[in-house]
Scaffold this motif. Sequence first.
Motif, PDB file in Angstrom:
ATOM      1  N   VAL A  10      80.974 -34.680  67.489  1.00 41.52           N
ATOM      2  CA  VAL A  10      81.005 -35.766  67.893  1.00 41.52           C
ATOM      3  C   VAL A  10      80.669 -36.755  68.935  1.00 41.52           C
ATOM      4  O   VAL A  10      80.542 -36.441  70.164  1.00 41.52           O
ATOM      5  CB  VAL A  10      82.738 -35.784  67.847  1.00 41.52           C
ATOM      6  CG1 VAL A  10      83.665 -37.526  67.811  1.00 41.52           C
ATOM      7  CG2 VAL A  10      84.293 -35.154  66.875  1.00 41.52           C
ATOM      8  N   GLU A  12      80.825 -40.051  71.523  1.00 43.19           N
ATOM      9  CA  GLU A  12      81.532 -42.107  70.984  1.00 43.19           C
ATOM     10  C   GLU A  12      80.918 -42.579  71.976  1.00 43.19           C
ATOM     11  O   GLU A  12      80.730 -42.302  72.833  1.00 43.19           O
ATOM     12  CB  GLU A  12      82.949 -41.059  71.706  1.00 43.19           C
ATOM     13  CG  GLU A  12      83.685 -42.374  72.105  1.00 43.19           C
ATOM     14  CD  GLU A  12      85.272 -41.945  71.921  1.00 43.19           C
ATOM     15  OE1 GLU A  12      86.317 -42.864  71.890  1.00 43.19           O
ATOM     16  OE2 GLU A  12      85.235 -40.620  72.048  1.00 43.19           O
ATOM     17  N   ARG A  50      82.737 -43.680  67.329  1.00 39.64           N
ATOM     18  CA  ARG A  50      82.999 -42.242  67.019  1.00 39.64           C
ATOM     19  C   ARG A  50      82.015 -42.437  66.054  1.00 39.64           C
ATOM     20  O   ARG A  50      82.485 -42.843  64.759  1.00 39.64           O
ATOM     21  CB  ARG A  50      84.455 -41.916  67.095  1.00 39.64           C
ATOM     22  CG  ARG A  50      85.085 -41.867  68.499  1.00 39.64           C
ATOM     23  CD  ARG A  50      86.392 -40.959  67.755  1.00 39.64           C
ATOM     24  NE  ARG A  50      86.104 -39.545  68.172  1.00 39.64           N
ATOM     25  CZ  ARG A  50      86.840 -38.363  68.116  1.00 39.64           C
ATOM     26  NH1 ARG A  50      88.398 -38.994  67.677  1.00 39.64           N
ATOM     27  NH2 ARG A  50      86.640 -37.910  68.468  1.00 39.64           N
TER      28      ARG A  50
END
Length: 64
Positions: A10, A12, A50
């Motif tokens: 992930v 971000e 994200r």
Amino acid sequence: MAKWNWNATVVEEKNGTRRVGSGSGEVEASTREEARVKARRDIESKGSGRTAHEVRVFDPKTGR
């Protein structure tokens, strides 16, 4: 519907900073591809900026 576990990288981006981490969870879906789409949607809906990369989906019973 089957339960699928997922994990993903992930990224971000917030306030000019970039954080890279990982996420994991569980979704219910009929197929592996549907589970991957649901997992990506779940990741990207939480928090602004994200992005999900390398979403891996597997059956929790078999680990595949």
